[in-house]
Design a protein around this motif. Structure first.
Motif, PDB file in Angstrom:
ATOM      1  N   VAL B 168       0.856  -1.188   0.000  1.00 33.11           N
ATOM      2  CA  VAL B 168       0.000   0.000   0.000  1.00 33.11           C
ATOM      3  C   VAL B 168       0.890   1.235   0.000  1.00 33.11           C
ATOM      4  O   VAL B 168       2.060   1.187   0.402  1.00 33.11           O
ATOM      5  CB  VAL B 168      -0.957   0.038   1.213  1.00 33.11           C
ATOM      6  N   ASP B 170       0.859   5.665   0.551  1.00 32.91           N
ATOM      7  CA  ASP B 170       0.157   6.689   1.317  1.00 32.91           C
ATOM      8  C   ASP B 170       0.323   8.054   0.668  1.00 32.91           C
ATOM      9  O   ASP B 170       1.342   8.322   0.025  1.00 32.91           O
ATOM     10  CB  ASP B 170       0.801   6.739   2.714  1.00 32.91           C
ATOM     11  N   HIS B 171      -0.653   8.900   0.858  1.00 34.71           N
ATOM     12  CA  HIS B 171      -0.511  10.322   0.539  1.00 34.71           C
ATOM     13  C   HIS B 171      -0.484  11.105   1.847  1.00 34.71           C
ATOM     14  O   HIS B 171      -1.073  10.672   2.837  1.00 34.71           O
ATOM     15  CB  HIS B 171      -1.686  10.806  -0.310  1.00 34.71           C
ATOM     16  N   ALA B 172       0.173  12.234   1.844  1.00 39.24           N
ATOM     17  CA  ALA B 172       0.209  13.043   3.064  1.00 39.24           C
ATOM     18  C   ALA B 172       0.425  14.504   2.696  1.00 39.24           C
ATOM     19  O   ALA B 172       1.005  14.809   1.649  1.00 39.24           O
ATOM     20  CB  ALA B 172       1.321  12.565   3.994  1.00 39.24           C
ATOM     21  N   PRO B 273       2.767   1.840   4.956  1.00 39.58           N
ATOM     22  CA  PRO B 273       2.853   1.959   3.503  1.00 39.58           C
ATOM     23  C   PRO B 273       4.295   1.784   3.059  1.00 39.58           C
ATOM     24  O   PRO B 273       5.220   2.013   3.835  1.00 39.58           O
ATOM     25  CB  PRO B 273       2.388   3.391   3.248  1.00 39.58           C
ATOM     26  N   ARG B 276       5.477   6.995   0.796  1.00 40.85           N
ATOM     27  CA  ARG B 276       4.503   8.031   1.137  1.00 40.85           C
ATOM     28  C   ARG B 276       4.782   9.248   0.264  1.00 40.85           C
ATOM     29  O   ARG B 276       5.903   9.713   0.178  1.00 40.85           O
ATOM     30  CB  ARG B 276       4.645   8.368   2.621  1.00 40.85           C
ATOM     31  N   ARG B 598      -3.737   5.602  -1.917  1.00 40.08           N
ATOM     32  CA  ARG B 598      -4.741   4.598  -1.534  1.00 40.08           C
ATOM     33  C   ARG B 598      -5.941   4.602  -2.477  1.00 40.08           C
ATOM     34  O   ARG B 598      -6.928   3.910  -2.234  1.00 40.08           O
ATOM     35  CB  ARG B 598      -5.222   4.854  -0.097  1.00 40.08           C
TER      36      ARG B 598
END
Lengths: 188, 997
Positions: B168, B170-172, B273, B276, B598
């Motif tokens: 997986v 991730d975005h942030a 994840p 990211r 995601r």
């Protein structure tokens, strides 16, 4: 009267999940059910007058300015747009159409409370709002988007209160549960 | 190259051995190793094969500029190709393999290409295989399409896994006052200065540890200082992100970051994840990205055992590996002296080829005591050896350039051709770097009108102490820009070497053919650049595209400057006259997974579920997507497929009663004293006199006179309306109404609010619909026909105290109602309705039956209102009031839109009623089945009421013009041609008796 059913009903699983630190979760999510929410809108020349009505109805000194929330003795009020407030109450004050309008939107949003030491960090996994203390202290509100869905966020004394359009609530909730496990998640 | 691990020194932990595998063989490294350093310590030299010639390649650097040791890491669905061994952290259990070679990188059959290397110049494949004479003279690329497949297999890099990515991503989002990119001496100093002054600082480092070049210095020399910095940074509250690359800079100072969360772990926690993707919004940015050492082009400069001088130092001091025993260091600047000295100190036999004629005393002192053999006016000419280095042919400066001068036996050649400041991120903002001839490199222009400062060796400041001062000075500038009164300090100017650099890009001697690489990753040689020039590709941008110089995964970090210099030389110009190259994001590769985050699988788009979603599923719904909505498609009973189910649902609804979830229709509250006037302006038909308690069907046009949407609007009170829109156009209409109020009609006191989520709705349709509702409302007296006629609206209460709104409107053509309740009561509504409807032999129906009934009735939806159709085309021209202005009223009268022969809405039936036909088919006159035809079919269904297939569509001049004529529904790619008849679109109950009844 029949019971209200949350958008998350049937999918809501309480417990602790993911990477916990000494059995403590960094993110705590809660579906706050039975939302009472009315929108009060005014016209540009009735802003002050309606603001006073709103303040009186909520039991606070003044109606909140844009991006702010006032917690009154009777209800909390969020200023969501220049000419609109949301009052978290079962009833809206009586307003003459010449002054403004009221609208019951209690069922339009799913209210999720996010707390825990990683709450802000978790929210920033999903939304582009500057949640640093000096930018978004308690009593702030903002409109933003999560995965293209417009949401409203209020930072209350209890934590971050997120208002999600009901039809999207479960879809976003599924994403929340999945992504929060990296901080340790507790659903209460 | 005969590298060996030293017993002491370096930043590795010899107490923590790590086992890993390389091309199937088991090896051991240590915690703190990179894959490259561990392979080097294990004596591996050939780690890759080149792109085109399949030449053996080894480690060329110790960082992101690596162009030789490109390997594949991982197995199965986690196989990651083209990983730079120099930046891959070693972990226990790491599996790495060579790529672009068969059977392996040490013995590769593809190396036969190298024998024909002289022919494989720039553009070789295109020149040779496109329009292949004599078969394709002047005809193009037919055969090329076949050759290309084979050529692509022979040339290339690693191969990605074909399996689904199990990880997986991730975005942030992040915010800070100051973003510092790079944690070398400059970045550390800048971050600390700013944080101490109270700024919220984010320090980003692509490496696993802070320190930048300090990590490459001897531990006993720099580690104390580094740790001191780190401790102070933490105390000052600097937020630190390691293993994170700032890969791009964008508008308003936004920075894109890639954080590699688990690439250094064998079995990461499944909740983490892999990568990211950060979007950082800083107020200011300091680019302390350092500089990359350049090499020099000379014969066989790509052989395993040739690398940058700084890389030699990194492997020695950071990883505790002596990279060679007999080393030649070649330089044109001061920076390589410390490298030569430290390598000699560590036990290597070192010769230093210095291109310059004079050097400073301090430089001399650095190497003089360590037995380094110094040769001035000397440069590397040609490497002897294939899979490794045996010796280096040396060139000495002569009057006309360089001349050959013997050979130096060696196993490692370290080259320093000068340093290129990392100006990439600045370049992403469209700022062109300027050539600094004194330092022989591109630097940032003096004035940058962006919230950005460039410091340290990224600004061509070469000494560690000066870099720290430069970082401090940049931080003070940031403080000033943010309103602080911090006292400014002058930044050190570019430079720092005792003796100026001697520009050196290529070493060649007359009459000797050398294979000298400019861009090793794409196998671009000096001759390729000269060939491009001869063939007219003199612009740098053309040069890049013709030779593919700088277009490999390193993005030109290694070869761009040399390529420019060669082109300048060929043109007899200086480098700045030839131009510069524009670096574009990303600085280093970004995984596709990180870009998507995601938003995959069922979360690719947000799903919209109606409040009856669970209830529908529990009652046997098969769902389908309608925009973002999940809607019931059909409710199959035992033994039914979709065809049987929807026919039964349609037939049942027309016979008794059917229930359908219609929540997805757009719903908008229109409120205010001017709401009536507002509606009267946006709808084509009159709304000024709609009584309270009544609904009206309305059509709205766009400004250009084309239909935008349709729906009903209900008047609830004097200043309160409830508008419904189609599911497809709900968002568009809402935005349109807001736009009108905010830009054109600011004087109107009207608020529009989407209440689509507030109200859940069910259609109750069929002859027994009233009977169902009578049993469900608390007061049945509100339901009789005279009290609640067609298009009536009531607000009442359902049993159980559920507040509701009901309108008597019909999409199905039957007597029908739409019932809306607040969304949390949706399941209760369905329970209530179904408890009555089921014993009446009613049914639940889905989108398919809904579609069938509306086609029978000739009601339009988004399939017909496709953005090309006028109100007259849709057969609804009578709804356009001639007595008022409304949006689109002027433009709908354009001659083109008023033409009589425009395609009009019609019904369609097969001539032989046992036949079927398809939506999307083209309607043609019987004698002219060609071209665009006379119209098209938008929707088809089997009509249970009529007993055969029917359709809706458009045909020129409408159905009257085609009465009695046979028309062909042409569908060449699916069904072929079917003979059809054109009829009125109102195919079921045209007089509306059932609806009004």
């Amino acid at each position: 009267m029949v019971d209200r059913i949350s958008a998350l009903a049937g999918y809501y699983r309480t417990g602790k999940f993911g990477i916990l630190d000494n059995d403590t979760a960094g993110v705590i999510l809660e579906d706050i059910r039975g939302l009472d929410l009315h929108q009060i809108a005014c016209w540009p020349d009735t802003l002050d007058a309606v603001g006073k009505l709103v303040a009186k109805s909520a039991g606070c000194k003044d109606a909140p300015t844009p991006g702010k929330v006032e917690v009154g003795k009777k209800a909390s009020v969020i200023r969501v747009e220049p000419l609109k407030w949301w009052i978290l109450a079962a009833e809206a004050p009586e307003i003459d159409p010449e002054q403004g309008s009221t609208l019951d939107i209690s069922h339009s949003r799913t209210r999720v409370r996010i707390t825990g030491s990683n709450a802000a960090e978790f929210l920033n996994r999903h939304m582009p709002l500057d949640l640093r203390e000096e930018s978004f202290p308690v009593g702030s509100a903002g409109s933003t988007a999560i995965h293209h869905v417009g949401v409203t966020l209020w930072r209350s004394e209890q934590g971050y209160e997120l208002f999600i359009p009901r039809g999207f609530a479960l879809s976003l909730w599924e994403g929340f549960v999945e992504s929060a496990t990296q901080f340790g998640l507790e659903v209460v | 190259m005969s590298a060996k691990r030293l017993l002491h020194g370096g930043r590795i932990d010899r107490e923590q051995p790590l086992r890993f595998s390389w091309d199937g063989g088991n090896m051991t490294g240590y915690a703190g190793d990179s894959l490259a350093s561990a392979l080097m310590a294990n004596g591996e030299t050939v780690l890759g094969r080149s792109f085109k010639y399949h030449r053996p390649r080894g480690i060329m650097s110790a960082g992101v500029e690596e162009s030789g040791a490109m390997v594949t890491v991982g197995e199965g669905n986690r196989r990651d190709p083209n990983v730079k061994a120099a930046t891959q952290e070693l972990y226990n259990g790491l599996v790495a393999t060579g790529q672009n070679a068969w059977p392996n990188v040490r013995f590769d059959v593809g190396a036969v290409n190298s024998l024909f290397g002289r022919f494989f110049s720039a553009g070789f494949y295109y020149k040779t295989f496109m329009g292949l004479p004599p078969f394709e003279w002047g005809k193009g690329t037919g055969l090329w399409m076949q050759y290309e497949k084979i050529i692509r297999k022979a040339a290339g890099m690693g191969v990605a896994s074909r399996e689904d990515d199990p990880d997986v991503y991730d975005h942030a989002h992040g915010y800070c006052d100051l973003l510092v990119v790079g944690s070398g001496p400059t970045g550390l100093s800048a971050a600390l200065t700013a944080a101490k002054a109270g700024l919220d600082v984010l320090l980003v480092e692509q490496n696993s540890e802070l320190g930048g070049d300090l990590l490459n210095q001897p531990v006993n020399q720099s580690e104390k200082q580094r740790l001191n910095f780190v401790s102070k940074l933490e105390k000052a509250g600097v937020r630190i992100m390691t293993r994170t690359t700032a890969f791009g800079l964008y508008d308003n100072g936004v920075a894109g970051l890639l954080e590699r969360v688990t690439d250094h772990l064998l079995s990461p926690d499944r909740h983490l994840p892999r990568h990211r993707f950060w979007t950082i919004r800083p107020r200011q940015t300091i680019l302390a990205c350092g500089a990359l050492e350049r090499t020099v082009a000379f014969g066989n400069n790509d052989r395993p055992g040739v690398m940058t001088a700084a890389a030699g130092r990194a492997y020695l001091n950071r990883y505790g590996v002596l990279p060679g025993q007999k080393i030649v260091v070649a330089t044109n600047n001061d920076s390589a002296y410390v490298v030569a000295a430290e390598l000699a100190e560590a036990g290597a036999e070192v010769s230093l080829l210095e291109a310059r004629s004079e050097i400073s005393e301090s430089a001399m002192a650095l190497v003089g005591n360590n037995g380094v053999n110094l040769h001035t006016r000397s440069a590397p000419l040609h490497v002897r050896g294939s899979g490794s280095v045996n010796a280096l042919d040396v060139a000495v400066e002569s009057n006309s350039g360089w001349s050959a001068h013997g050979a130096e036996p060696c196993d490692l050649v370290l080259v320093s051709g000068g340093w290129s400041p990392v100006v990439h991120l600045m370049s992403h903002r469209g700022i062109r770097p300027e050539w600094n001839a004194e330092q022989a490199c591109f630097v940032a222009p003096a004035n940058i009108e962006e919230p950005m400062y460039i410091a340290g060796s990224a600004a061509a400041v070469w000494n560690t102490d000066d870099c720290m001062k430069s970082g401090e000075s940049a931080a003070l500038k940031v403080l000033k820009a943010l309103g602080s009164k911090a006292r400014q300090k002058k930044a050190p100017v570019a430079g720092g070497w005792d003796t100026p650099i001697k520009p050196l890009y290529e070493v060649k001697v007359p009459g000797r053919y050398l294979k000298s690489f400019v861009d090793p990753q794409h196998d671009v040689t000096c001759d390729d650049v000269r060939l491009a020039h001869r063939e007219g590709f003199v612009s740098v941008e053309h040069l890049k595209r013709y030779t593919t110089l700088g277009m490999a995964t390193d993005g030109g970090k290694v070869g761009n400057i040399i390529g420019l210099a060669l082109m300048a030389d060929a043109q007899g110009k200086d480098i700045p006259e030839v131009g510069t190259t524009t670096f574009r994001p990303p600085y280093t590769p970004v995984s596709i997974g990180a870009l998507k985050g995601r938003n995959v699988d069922e979360h690719f788009r947000p799903l919209r579920r109606t409040p009856m979603h669970t209830w529908n599923l529990e009652h046997g719904a098969t769902m389908t997507m309608a925009g973002l909505w999940h809607r019931p498609w059909y409710f199959a009973r035992q033994g039914e497929g979709i065809s049987e189910a929807y026919v039964r649902e349609t037939e049942t609804t027309r016979r008794t009663v059917g229930l359908c979830d219609v929540t997805s229709l757009g719903k908008i509250a229109i409120q205010g004293p001017d709401a009536t006037e507002f509606l009267n302006r946006i709808y084509t038909n009159p709304f000024a006199k709609l009584p309270i308690g009544k609904a009206r069907y309305g059509i709205m046009l766009r400004d250009d006179g084309i239909v935008m949407d349709d729906g009903t609007t209900w008047r609830l009170s004097e200043a309160d309306y409830f508008m419904t829109t189609t599911t497809a156009h709900a968002g568009k209409v809402m935005v349109w109404l807001e736009e009108l109020l905010q830009t054109r009609w600011q004087d109107l006191r009207v608020h529009v609010t989407s209440v689509s989520e507030q109200w859940a709705g069910s259609a109750v349709a069929g002859p027994k619909s009233r009977e169902v509702l009578e049993a469900c409302v608390e007061d049945a007296a509100v339901m009789p026909n005279d009290v609640f006629p067609f298009m009536g609206v009531i607000e009442t209460t359902l049993k159980g105290g559920i507040p509701c709104r009901i309108a008597r409107i019909s999409f199905s053509g039957e007597m029908a109602f739409e019932v809306y309740v607040p969304s949390d009561y949706a399941s209760a509504l369905m329970e209530l309705l179904w408890a009555v409807a089921e014993p009446l032999d009613g049914c639940l129906y889905g989108l398919e039956a809904l579609g069938a009934m509306r086609i029978e009735k000739g009601h339009v939806t988004g399939a017909e209102l496709d953005g090309r159709v006028t109100i007259d085309d849709a057969g609804l021209g009578k709804m356009a009031s001639p007595n008022k202005s409304f949006i689109g009223s002027a433009m709908r009268n354009r001659p083109e839109l008023m033409r009589e022969d425009r395609p009009r809405l019609v019904g369609i039936k097969p001539k032989n009623t046992s036949q079927t036909f398809n939506a999307g088919a083209i309607l043609c006159a019987q004698d002219k089945v060609s071209g665009l035809g006379e119209g098209w079919i938008t929707a088809v269904t089997h009509s249970p009421a009529l007993g055969h297939w029917i359709g809706l569509g458009f045909i020129s001049s409408g159905h009257e013009a085609w009465e009695g004529k046979t028309v062909i529904a042409a569908d060449p790619v699916r069904k072929g041609n079917i003979e059809v008849e054109i009829i009125s679109p109102h195919m079921y109950d045209p007089s509306g008796e059932k609806m009004y009844g």
